[in-house]
Design a protein around this motif. Structure first.
Motif, PDB file in Angstrom:
ATOM      1  N   HIS A 157       0.844  -1.198   0.000  1.00  0.00           N
ATOM      2  CA  HIS A 157       0.000   0.000   0.000  1.00  0.00           C
ATOM      3  C   HIS A 157       0.872   1.238   0.000  1.00  0.00           C
ATOM      4  O   HIS A 157       1.865   1.304   0.721  1.00  0.00           O
ATOM      5  CB  HIS A 157      -0.900   0.012   1.235  1.00  0.00           C
ATOM      6  N   GLN A 158       0.506   2.195  -0.823  1.00  0.00           N
ATOM      7  CA  GLN A 158       1.174   3.498  -0.842  1.00  0.00           C
ATOM      8  C   GLN A 158       0.214   4.518  -0.247  1.00  0.00           C
ATOM      9  O   GLN A 158      -0.831   4.797  -0.835  1.00  0.00           O
ATOM     10  CB  GLN A 158       1.551   3.888  -2.270  1.00  0.00           C
ATOM     11  N   ILE A 164       6.097   8.027  -3.409  1.00  0.00           N
ATOM     12  CA  ILE A 164       6.788   6.748  -3.369  1.00  0.00           C
ATOM     13  C   ILE A 164       8.257   7.002  -3.059  1.00  0.00           C
ATOM     14  O   ILE A 164       8.745   8.130  -3.202  1.00  0.00           O
ATOM     15  CB  ILE A 164       6.624   5.966  -4.697  1.00  0.00           C
ATOM     16  N   ALA A 229       1.968   4.453  -8.699  1.00  0.00           N
ATOM     17  CA  ALA A 229       2.310   5.666  -7.960  1.00  0.00           C
ATOM     18  C   ALA A 229       1.073   6.384  -7.441  1.00  0.00           C
ATOM     19  O   ALA A 229       1.143   7.134  -6.476  1.00  0.00           O
ATOM     20  CB  ALA A 229       3.135   6.597  -8.844  1.00  0.00           C
ATOM     21  N   TYR A 268       6.294   1.000   5.767  1.00  0.00           N
ATOM     22  CA  TYR A 268       5.605  -0.078   5.055  1.00  0.00           C
ATOM     23  C   TYR A 268       5.442  -1.302   5.956  1.00  0.00           C
ATOM     24  O   TYR A 268       4.437  -2.021   5.859  1.00  0.00           O
ATOM     25  CB  TYR A 268       6.365  -0.431   3.778  1.00  0.00           C
TER      26      TYR A 268
END
Length: 904
Positions: A157-158, A164, A229, A268
């Motif tokens: 997951h961003q 990023i 992104a 993360y």
């Protein structure tokens, strides 16, 4: 493709398989050629039946070679596992398809392969980098075969609004992307450079081998281009599906992480933990993105499989049993915890009782005057107001809050407000130093950081995680520069306006309450997780052991101890001192603090006491009178020599002097008074206490007394190699071994250090302290040093503390350390001393001093081969007392080999 050219790969493992593709990236009927490393045929040839299959999926730009240690470990005849490590299409030695394969295609491709292999359960997926996402996608699509998941540095997951990682942004930039990932081999070389330590040339060569030539690297470029992104990316939906699907995944999970990763940072890992809260987690401090290269991951993976997966298909439970001692199984004799009262219960009682208007906490100004104070009623009101304000700001039960606030009113209020909310306080004090503190904060990944200006500036500079709250109100410009959202005063006012009556009076006893960091004196500081029950048990143990009752008045020369004062119902004050350097405590500062509250109890480290004695000539008559009122002195953090305590006794004539032994994981464990120390020393001198250990060369050490209220202590005997491998705890007199403790207040676990936790509870019901000691005939415990510092010489093992204490009795020696030089089993014993009058340069000691040191050590049963001197011993920052013997060993080895001494 010659397997003999791949170091660490058995020639039996490589194989190829033709697989019918069902991917949307291919035309119907397309067959693709896959390359694998597979130890299954090897197991069959040996007649071994595997417990299951590890399905290992690499990321970009590695290949199945990444998992070679798992393939080798899976072939262990005692516990075989089939390991299938795949080369994804367009990667490694698999077919170059000429198509752009997106995340959904790759998940589908992996399913095609496992169908062709007829993989049945139990299957454990193992993934790294973007292979982690693909392996999890397969796991979610194959619940019937899935037994568990293992993840190394990856992300699913961003976060919205966050960019990023910079390295990936650069690789995606149109001006760089094709050249950096495909035309040249730059992306591969940069990735390989992330190994710590650097990869050997032959290993680097093996990683490069399948990607020689631009035509072999198209998959590398496509993999990078498929990173979502933002939500407009074609693979965003597939990534989101995997990320959200994890919340329902209930199989055992293990995460092995390298924190030195510029791509997949701890944020993360935090996201993965939130999605898989039941996962076991271990962060290998110092390891990076290529954690499988940086550390041995095979051993922990198969240890974990043995305890969590093997036998599950036969109906065996893999759910750990919750235990009071933080282990997975407990001794039947585990002490029964007392009735639970939350940590703040005595504080509430003081606030609502007759003492409500009395002083509760005092803050000292640098000039020795009391600058601020709160009554019990005011303290309780401030806590409730701030808790309500924090809740309104989004801090909730389970939120992690890092407290970087100087000891005093603000820290006390913030700590108890967070606990009242059910938030988890993270306490990593500045005594760890900038580097250690930064490492601790990043590892704990707090959601919120409450700090003074200096801490907020460090957070901005060093990239510490968490929303930022200032202790004081800041000008708008400075607030913007530091990224501060609000202040404690603003939150308190907001909370007071909205009312705090809805806050619960109690807490879930077994919910996490605090992560307290160790001093870092024997390696990177470790986060120690306490539940509300454990913190309450610690409070009760201290109260019962030392008779500290509500109304006591405490001077805390060690900052964390000040936080326990309100929980004991004790008035608390921290002296004017640099809390990051305990040795800065002066006699005047101690006396001023004692006078401010008419102190009855003092807690100070040995280093602080040394400086108090050194500066006592500056005491006024009023200062002497304030110290003469003290009834109890506690000193801990390192061995406290009896002569030091005798000198302190003259300064605090009415005080009972105690030196409790304990650690961040269990405070306290044992206790002893000055009078009891003198009795024990006399018994040892008379030969009546079995003071010397049964292991050759083991000295007396430091007598730390008997177990505190509610605790049990034992040892596991040392072996000749300096380890404690046994499984039978003993309390027999004269047997030297690793010290074990069992008590209701022992920590719940090490935070995100599954391997360390596993070792610490390897004997059911006991916490392994890592310290070495023995009992005497009177049942008193003597501490002889750390297990890691045991010297293994040709005449047997040598524990350091007994000889160090003997050397420190010499008039011109301030501190001594015993360490070993040379190979294990044949180590020479070296004494490193800091003299009372500091030497100018470190190096070999003068013959006269060396002779006296050798004689003193020999009288303690230790034969010293060499004596070195240093201007100052390398000690831990928090206590200024724990000597880094491992560092001294490296330095002594260099000096004795003829190298330049320099600084240790």
């Amino acid at each position: 493709m010659v397997a003999a050219n791949w170091p660490g790969v058995d020639p039996e493992w490589p194989r190829e398989i033709e697989v019918a593709s069902t991917s949307d990236a291919d035309r119907p009927g397309t067959v693709r050629r896959w390359h694998l490393l597979d130890n299954g045929p090897q197991l069959s040839r040996r007649g071994l039946v595997p417990a299951g299959t590890l399905l290992c999926v690499h990321g970009n730009p590695t290949w199945s070679y990444l998992w070679r240690t798992l393939l080798a470990a899976g072939a262990d005849p005692a516990r075989p596992w089939r390991v299938v490590a795949v080369d994804q299409l367009d990667m490694g030695y698999s077919e170059r398809t000429g198509t752009f394969r997106r995340l959904a295609d790759r998940i589908n491709d992996l399913g095609d392969l496992t169908d062709a292999l007829a993989l049945d359960g139990p299957v454990v997926t193992v993934g790294h980098d973007w292979g982690g996402v693909i392996s999890l996608g397969w796991a979610l699509a194959h619940p019937q075969q899935l037994a568990a998941v293992v993840l190394t540095n990856t992300a699913v997951h961003q976060p919205a609004g966050q960019a990023i990682p910079p390295a990936l942004r650069l690789a995606l930039h149109p001006a760089v992307h094709k050249w950096g990932t495909t035309t040249s081999d730059a992306f591969l070389r940069v990735t390989h450079s992330l190994a710590h330590p650097p990869l050997p040339a032959d290993i680097r060569g093996a990683y490069m081998a399948p990607y020689r030539g631009a035509d072999r690297r198209a998959g590398v470029g496509n993999f990078v281009a498929d990173i979502p992104a933002d939500d407009s990316h074609p693979s965003f939906a597939a990534l989101t599906s995997v990320a959200e699907g994890l919340r329902g995944l209930k199989v055992p999970a293990l995460m092995l992480w390298g924190p030195r990763d510029p791509i997949f940072s701890d944020r993360y890992l935090k996201d993965l933990i939130n999605r898989l809260p039941h996962a076991e987690v271990h962060r290998f401090e110092g390891a990076g993105h290529l954690v499988a290269e940086d550390r041995d991951i095979a051993t922990p993976v198969f240890q974990w499989l043995a305890g969590n997966v093997e036998g599950v298909r036969e109906g065996e439970s893999t759910t750990p049993v919750a235990t009071p001692g933080g282990g997975q199984e407990q001794d039947a004799a585990q002490p029964v915890p007392a009735e639970f009262r939350p940590l703040w219960h005595p504080l509430q009682q003081q606030a609502t009782g007759p003492a409500g208007a009395d002083t509760a906490v005092v803050e000292m100004a640098p000039d020795g005057t009391a600058s601020r104070s709160l009554s019990w009623r005011q303290l309780d009101r401030r806590i409730l107001d701030l808790a309500a304000g924090l809740r309104e700001a989004g801090v909730e039960s389970g939120s992690r809050v890092s407290l970087m606030v100087s000891p005093g009113v603000d820290l006390t209020v913030a700590l108890y407000a967070c606990l009242r909310l059910g938030a988890v306080v993270v306490v990593a004090d500045a005594g760890l130093g900038t580097r250690g503190l930064s490492r601790a904060v990043k590892g704990a990944t707090p959601d919120v950081l409450i700090g003074i200006d200096k801490a907020l500036a460090a957070a901005s500079l060093l990239g510490w995680p968490g929303r930022r709250i200032s202790v004081r109100d800041l000008p708008a410009t400075r607030r913007r520069i530091l990224g501060v959202e609000t202040s404690l005063d603003e939150l308190s006012h907001s909370g007071a306006a909205r009312g705090a009556a809805q806050l619960p009076d109690s807490a879930d006893p077994d919910a996490p309450a605090a992560v307290l960091f160790t001093s870092g004196s024997t390696g990177p500081a470790k986060g120690v997780l306490y539940t509300h029950r454990k913190l309450a048990a610690m409070r009760d143990t201290v109260a019962e052991t030392f008779g500290i009752r509500p109304g006591a008045r405490l001077v805390a020369g060690f900052a964390p101890f000040a936080l326990l004062g309100p929980a004991l119902g004790a008035v608390s004050v921290t002296p004017a001192m640099d809390v990051t350097a305990p040795r800065t405590l002066t006699a005047s500062a101690l006396a001023d603090a004692a006078a401010a509250i008419e102190a009855t109890v003092v807690f100070a480290s040995p280093a602080a006491l040394r400086n108090v004695l050194a500066t006592q000539d500056g005491l006024s008559s009023a200062g002497h009178k304030a110290l003469e009122r003290v009834e109890l002195l506690l000193s801990a953090g390192a061995p406290v020599p009896e002569p030091l305590l005798a000198d302190v006794q003259r300064l605090l004539p009415r005080a009972s002097l105690h030196t409790p032994y304990g650690m961040t994981e269990a405070l306290p464990v044992t206790d002893i008074s000055l009078e009891q120390i003198q009795t024990a020393d006399a018994d040892a001198a008379a030969g009546t206490s079995a003071g010397a250990g049964a292991v050759a060369g083991a000295g007396n050490g430091v007598c730390v007394g008997r177990p505190v209220h509610g605790a049990r202590v034992a040892v596991v005997p040392l072996a000749a190699d300096g380890t404690a491998p046994g499984a039978d705890p003993v309390t027999e007199a004269g047997v030297t071994g690793e010290i074990l403790v069992c008590a209701p207040h022992v920590k719940e676990a090490y935070d995100r250090l599954w391997l360390v936790q596993r070792e610490s509870v390897s004997l059911p019901g006991w916490h392994r302290t890592g310290d070495v000691g023995h009992f005497d005939a009177a049942g008193r415990l003597w501490v002889e040093g750390r297990l890691a510092h045991v010297v293994t010489g040709p005449d047997g093992v040598v524990t350091p503390v007994g000889a160090e204490q003997a050397i420190e009795r010499l008039d011109d020696v301030r501190l001594a350390a015993i360490t070993g030089v040379g190979p294990a089993g044949t180590q020479a014993v070296v004494a490193v001393v800091e003299t009372s009058a500091p030497v100018r340069k470190a190096g070999p000691a003068e013959p006269q001093l060396a002779g006296r040191v050798r004689k003193a050590a020999l009288e303690a049963g230790v034969k010293v081969s060499a004596v070195l001197v240093v201007p100052a011993q390398p000690t831990d920052i928090r206590h200024n007392a724990k000597i880094d013997r491992t560092r001294l060993s490296r330095w002594a080895s260099r000096v004795l080999a003829g190298g330049r001494p320099g600084k240790p």
